[in-house]
Design a protein around this motif. Structure first.
Motif, mmCIF file in Angstrom:
data_model
loop_
_atom_site.group_PDB
_atom_site.id
_atom_site.type_symbol
_atom_site.label_atom_id
_atom_site.label_comp_id
_atom_site.label_asym_id
_atom_site.label_seq_id
_atom_site.Cartn_x
_atom_site.Cartn_y
_atom_site.Cartn_z
ATOM 1 N N VAL A 214 37.253 -11.102 2.762
ATOM 2 C CA VAL A 214 36.217 -11.300 3.772
ATOM 3 C C VAL A 214 34.844 -10.899 3.228
ATOM 4 N N TYR A 215 34.786 -9.747 2.556
ATOM 5 C CA TYR A 215 33.505 -9.233 2.064
ATOM 6 C C TYR A 215 33.382 -9.493 0.567
ATOM 7 N N LYS A 216 32.755 -10.622 0.260
ATOM 8 C CA LYS A 216 32.580 -11.005 -1.142
ATOM 9 C C LYS A 216 31.582 -10.084 -1.833
ATOM 10 N N TYR A 217 30.622 -9.575 -1.071
ATOM 11 C CA TYR A 217 29.609 -8.670 -1.615
ATOM 12 C C TYR A 217 29.606 -7.369 -0.814
ATOM 13 N N ILE A 218 29.559 -6.256 -1.526
ATOM 14 C CA ILE A 218 29.490 -4.939 -0.884
ATOM 15 C C ILE A 218 28.278 -4.193 -1.429
ATOM 16 N N CYS A 219 27.471 -3.675 -0.519
ATOM 17 C CA CYS A 219 26.276 -2.930 -0.897
ATOM 18 C C CYS A 219 26.393 -1.506 -0.347
ATOM 19 N N VAL A 220 26.056 -0.518 -1.171
ATOM 20 C CA VAL A 220 26.135 0.877 -0.752
ATOM 21 C C VAL A 220 24.772 1.534 -0.939
ATOM 22 N N ASP A 221 24.247 2.082 0.143
ATOM 23 C CA ASP A 221 22.967 2.792 0.111
ATOM 24 C C ASP A 221 23.227 4.295 -0.019
ATOM 25 N N GLU A 222 22.296 5.023 -0.650
ATOM 26 C CA GLU A 222 22.401 6.484 -0.786
ATOM 27 C C GLU A 222 23.757 6.889 -1.383
ATOM 28 N N PHE A 223 24.165 6.187 -2.432
ATOM 29 C CA PHE A 223 25.486 6.447 -3.016
ATOM 30 C C PHE A 223 25.638 7.894 -3.459
ATOM 31 N N GLN A 224 24.522 8.546 -3.824
ATOM 32 C CA GLN A 224 24.626 9.919 -4.313
ATOM 33 C C GLN A 224 25.182 10.874 -3.260
ATOM 34 N N ASP A 225 25.149 10.464 -1.991
ATOM 35 C CA ASP A 225 25.686 11.313 -0.915
ATOM 36 C C ASP A 225 27.191 11.114 -0.709
ATOM 37 N N THR A 226 27.791 10.214 -1.455
ATOM 38 C CA THR A 226 29.208 9.893 -1.267
ATOM 39 C C THR A 226 30.103 11.063 -1.672
ATOM 40 N N ASN A 227 31.068 11.407 -0.811
ATOM 41 C CA ASN A 227 32.067 12.391 -1.227
ATOM 42 C C ASN A 227 33.260 11.668 -1.859
ATOM 43 N N LEU A 228 34.168 12.429 -2.397
ATOM 44 C CA LEU A 228 35.259 11.834 -3.168
ATOM 45 C C LEU A 228 36.155 10.961 -2.293
ATOM 46 N N ALA A 229 36.374 11.367 -1.050
ATOM 47 C CA ALA A 229 37.200 10.565 -0.140
ATOM 48 C C ALA A 229 36.568 9.188 0.093
ATOM 49 N N GLN A 230 35.273 9.158 0.294
ATOM 50 C CA GLN A 230 34.571 7.886 0.502
ATOM 51 C C GLN A 230 34.611 7.026 -0.764
ATOM 52 N N TYR A 231 34.471 7.666 -1.910
ATOM 53 C CA TYR A 231 34.503 6.909 -3.165
ATOM 54 C C TYR A 231 35.879 6.296 -3.403
ATOM 55 N N LYS A 232 36.934 7.021 -3.040
ATOM 56 C CA LYS A 232 38.285 6.486 -3.201
ATOM 57 C C LYS A 232 38.489 5.256 -2.309
ATOM 58 N N ILE A 233 37.913 5.286 -1.110
ATOM 59 C CA ILE A 233 37.988 4.122 -0.213
ATOM 60 C C ILE A 233 37.214 2.961 -0.815
ATOM 61 N N LEU A 234 36.028 3.254 -1.349
ATOM 62 C CA LEU A 234 35.211 2.201 -1.953
ATOM 63 C C LEU A 234 35.965 1.500 -3.076
ATOM 64 N N LYS A 235 36.661 2.273 -3.907
ATOM 65 C CA LYS A 235 37.403 1.658 -5.021
ATOM 66 C C LYS A 235 38.560 0.781 -4.533
ATOM 67 N N LEU A 236 39.059 1.072 -3.336
ATOM 68 C CA LEU A 236 40.157 0.265 -2.798
ATOM 69 C C LEU A 236 39.679 -1.051 -2.194
ATOM 70 N N ILE A 237 38.398 -1.146 -1.822
ATOM 71 C CA ILE A 237 37.893 -2.397 -1.244
ATOM 72 C C ILE A 237 36.961 -3.139 -2.205
ATOM 73 N N ALA A 238 36.591 -2.492 -3.300
ATOM 74 C CA ALA A 238 35.740 -3.127 -4.310
ATOM 75 C C ALA A 238 36.359 -2.877 -5.680
ATOM 76 N N GLU A 239 36.961 -3.900 -6.247
ATOM 77 C CA GLU A 239 37.695 -3.780 -7.511
ATOM 78 C C GLU A 239 36.775 -3.298 -8.631
ATOM 79 N N PRO A 240 37.092 -2.184 -9.273
ATOM 80 C CA PRO A 240 36.265 -1.722 -10.385
ATOM 81 C C PRO A 240 36.091 -2.782 -11.464
#
Length: 626
Positions: A214-240
């Motif tokens: 569904v989401y071909k493009y993902i944009c993340v603002d203020e990434f420096q505020d991301t905690n590890l739990a949020q980053y793990k979710i990001l990796k699951l919806i955006a293929e490294p």
């Protein structure tokens, strides 16, 4: 659209027109990152009018998400339905509404915003099981650490040494029990939203594939505020390495380490995604003098990305950087007030006073008010405070979660505050059981004995119990409470009511704009709970904020007080060493770059009877000698 892109500088334009693959935009203060992010999203839509893919934008505040939504709508109009701008928690809420049943959660789950309710869950867990929880508040802190670091009970053993098996087993049992209680009560707190979302995406690959499709493009603002739990979710919806991931970040503004943010995260991103890097060093907010001292300050941090380009000021407004020393903090506040009072009364909303702690701000506020200067400490408020508004709110919550004893207790408690008539939750529960009616209808029937509450109860029975027309219930209830709140001398009987009502309808309108007029009650309440209830301040009021609440703000006149050792940097940062000092330095960097014109820095020799030395940051900025 082309005119908008043409107005960008070369680096901004390169970021906006980036096509496919991961990209990291290192954006300093005042660099126009929000414009870059929103114009990029609008440009993607404009160049794919015949396609159906959607764009997901993730940020950290509801305010930022709404601001971007408005900007995009102004650029592309009705085509903005292809864009979903969400906070991380709001995205997780959407995900769990749709797919949480795989984990035992129903779509109408409630959101817990009060830590007292979370502690109550642990106490209830102890009462009905053999799990020993000697200190529920301490256990809750440990659970929150697990949530922010993305640690589940299976991974917990890796964080304990072999000689601490008993502590590990105890925390594991408490964590598992807490999770089960949330599922059983169909409720989530902010940390568990991340926990359940990650679990869903890991155990249900089909759901993860659907999100990626569904989401071909993902944009993340203020990434420096991301905690590890949020980053793990990001990796699951955006293929490294292969995802179309657009990340905006500034490693110089990582100031939420207590909430899980960490400089390591950017290094992990670079390793996992190998993104193309674009830098935005141009600063359109701060005057040249401010940018110069900010550059001098932050270069003392060794944990920065080595390739960072120093900030470049493009603000031609003439401003001032001033430093003043005083004998005592009381003298410092007097000096601050003298500067503030040179600003016309109706322009005081251009003034921001920043301190490292609320303790200093409280004394500033009290002294200012004693001298006729309007001042208010600005903080993020998650709940409504007026008993009138709370009565509406808890009635809606009980309509959505009929079996919740906790919500019933709160509703009965707040009504008691209204007119002193005690309505017992136990009496309501008994009436509900005997007459086989909902607890909410039983409440309205008992509360109608109060002359003051009778009209409200009649509205509630008709609009909530009979028809569940909750929006009509809200409008009619506020209309009745408006008349109840007014006194003959035109003063409000309940001072916080007006602000609560204003916040309610502001948030309500945003929810309806997003979900439509037919939005379901559970969605309305979930989104209402996720939205902060900010207090509206008048133009003659000076804003007082800590560094953390001021992040993302911009003011013409910024005053930073308490720039001494053991205040800024704090005593604990000095005690904890280099890593903590580097975060304090980033705090100071964030504070000084809030200024778009004048920056006033001050310190005193004595605070609360203790002698203090000037902050090392003043020397690092080149503002005082060794």
């Amino acid at each position: 659209m082309n005119i908008v892109i043409k107005d960008l500088n070369e680096n901004q334009r390169q970021a906006v027109q980036w096509e496919n693959g991961p990209i990291l935009v290192l954006a300093g203060p005042g660099s126009g990152k929000t414009a870059v992010l929103t114009i990029r999203i609008a440009n993607l839509i404009k160049n794919s009018l015949d396609e159906n893919f959607r764009i997901l934008g993730l940020t950290f505040t509801v305010k930022a998400a709404n601001e971007m939504q408005n900007r995009i709508q102004n650029i592309i109009g009705d085509d903005n339905h292809r864009v979903q701008l969400r906070t991380f928690h709001s995205f997780c809420t959407d995900l769990l509404r749709q797919h949480g049943s795989h984990l035992g959660l129903q779509p109408d789950f409630s959101v817990i915003t009060d830590d007292k309710d979370r502690v109550a869950i642990l106490k209830e867990l102890q009462d009905k099981s053999e799990i020993e929880i000697s200190n529920p508040e301490d256990a809750l802190k440990k659970i929150d650490i697990m949530f922010t670091r993305g640690i589940n009970s299976k991974e917990l053993s890796k964080h304990f040494k072999s000689d601490r098996k008993e502590q590990y087993e105890s925390l594991k049992a408490i964590f598992d029990g807490y999770i089960n209680e949330l599922i059983e009560g169909n409720q989530l707190d902010f940390g568990s939203m991340l926990y359940f979302s990650r679990k869903l995406l890991e155990t249900m690959p089909r759901v993860a594939r659907q999100v990626k499709t569904v989401y071909k493009y993902i944009c993340v603002d203020e990434f420096q505020d991301t905690n590890l739990a949020q980053y793990k979710i990001l990796k699951l919806i955006a293929e490294p390495k292969s995802a179309n991931l657009f990340v905006v970040a500034d490693d110089d503004q990582i100031i939420f380490q207590w909430n899980g943010a960490d400089p390591k995260r950017l290094e992990e991103l670079k390793k996992d995604y190998e993104p193309y890097v674009v830098q935005l060093p141009e600063n359109y907010r701060c005057p040249k003098e401010v940018v110069e001292i900010a550059n001098k300050l932050i270069q003392h941090n060794s944990d920065r990305l080595q390739s960072r380009i120093p900030g470049i000021s493009h603000n031609e407004m003439t401003g001032a950087v001033q430093v003043e020393a005083f004998d005592t903090f009381e003298d410092e506040i007097q000096g601050l007030m003298e500067k503030v009072m040179t600003i016309p009364n109706k322009q005081r909303d251009s003034c921001l006073v920043i301190a490292r702690s609320n303790k200093l701000l409280t004394q500033v506020k009290e002294t200012m008010k004693d001298n006729g200067v309007m001042a208010e400490i600005v903080s993020k408020q998650q709940d409504f405070t007026s008993p009138l508004t709370q009565t509406i709110y808890f009635s809606l919550k009980l309509a959505n979660t009929p079996s919740s004893r906790s919500i019933l207790n709160k509703l009965c408690s707040v009504v008691t505050k209204l007119n002193g008539i005690t309505i017992s939750a136990e009496d309501v529960y008994t009436k509900s059981s005997v007459e086989e009616i909902t607890a909410l209808r039983a409440f309205f029937m008992l509360a109608t004995e109060s002359d003051m509450l009778q009209p409200f109860c009649e509205i509630g029975e008709k609009e909530l119990c009979d028809t569940l027309n909750f929006r009509s219930f809200i409008d009619q209830s506020f209309e009745y409470f408006d008349s109840l709140n007014m006194q003959e001398d035109d003063d409000d009987l309940y001072p916080d009511y007006g602000e609560d009502k204003e916040n309610w309808y502001r948030i309500s309108n945003q929810i309806i704009r997003e979900y439509g007029d037919s939005v379901a009650l559970h969605i309305f309440l979930q989104e209402m709970d996720l939205s902060p209830k900010s207090k509206a301040l008048s133009r003659d009021c000076v804003r007082l904020q800590t560094v953390h609440t001021a992040k993302g703000m911009e003011f013409e006149n910024v005053y930073i007080v308490g720039l001494v050792e053991e205040q800024f940097p704090t005593y604990f940062a000095i005690k904890n060493g280099k890593k903590s000092i580097q975060e304090e330095r980033r705090n100071c960097f964030v504070a000084i770059t809030r200024s778009s014109k004048n920056l006033y820095l001050s310190y005193a020799k004595k605070y609360f009877g203790w002698n203090k030395k000037p902050s090392r940051f003043l020397r690092e900025m080149g503002l005082i000698g060794e």
